[in-house]
Motif scaffolding. Structure first.
Motif: not given
Length: 249
Positions: A244-249
């Protein structure tokens, strides 16, 4: 010239995927084996993933005794350069000392990393018993290892049963440098911390989150894992948080 043999399942790995690359870095005395599950899951999500073997790890304690913090940094740099040949965006995820190296890399090479994720990273051990090992000349060459701190009794980490005392000196130097470089970490950061860690003081999580210079810093706590959380009960939660973090960045 002596050729070292890598322990079974401690080999580095590379999974070719999409344009987003992720370095997944193991910790002190461990090996890529501890990060393989996370690597496989992130690859299944479409990412290109590399799991380097830090110099002196996954071989013998004698090999670790010959390695320095600069060698471990070089191992990470080599992995990043490999990813740059395949990906335009690179993230780094590191556990324990791998998290320390992640923070160091983000601070020293802000142009290389799009975001960082740490799992039980160490910038301050707050462990007098371990600190006493660094320069005590009365100690033997090796002391009992600190690996495989895992709550799940069905799994075990490939880690050295004993640790060269000289290696602790390198670890302390790396932690001190990484700690003082935290304000230079400018990319988005996700700091994941196990509440019940028998190796690294969980206070490192809030310490790191409070001192990094990034405008975006997220914290997540693990309630069902010990230090090697990448192999423990919360490993799928880590995959979800990281994805989720990678997608949001």
């Amino acid at each position: 010239m002596t050729v070292q043999t890598v322990q079974p399942s401690a080999e580095p790995f590379f999974f070719k995927g999409g344009d987003i690359g992720v370095v997944v870095c193991h910790g002190f005395t461990g090996s890529p084996q501890s990060m393989r599950y996370l690597g496989e899951r992130l690859h299944a999500a479409g990412h290109t993933v590399i799991g380097p073997r830090l110099k002196g790890h996954g071989e013998t304690p004698a090999a670790l005794a010959q390695a320095t913090a600069a060698d471990w940094i070089a191992s990470v740099d080599e992995a990043i350069q490999t990813l740059r040949g395949h990906c335009s965006q690179i993230f780094m995820l590191g556990q324990s000392m791998g998290g320390t190296l992640t923070l160091y890399t983000a601070a020293m090479h802000p142009e290389l990393l799009r975001g960082v994720i740490t799992i039980n990273a160490a910038v301050r051990l707050s462990r007098p018993d371990m600190a006493a090992l660094a320069f005590d000349r009365r100690l033997p060459d090796t002391v009992p290892g600190v690996g495989s701190d895992i709550k799940d009794p069905t799994v075990a980490e490939v880690a050295y049963p004993e640790v060269p005392v000289v290696a602790f000196r390198q670890l302390y130097a790396l932690m001190g440098v990484a700690h003082d470089l935290l304000p230079r970490v400018q990319c988005p950061a996700l700091v994941i911390t196990a509440r019940d860690d028998h190796v690294v003081d969980p206070a490192n999580g809030p310490l790191i989150a409070g001192k990094v210079g990034a405008k975006r810093v997220e914290m997540a706590w693990l309630d069902n894992s010990y230090h090697i959380a990448s192999m423990d009960h919360d490993k799928d939660r880590i995959v979800s948080l990281a994805g989720r973090f990678i997608r949001s960045v």
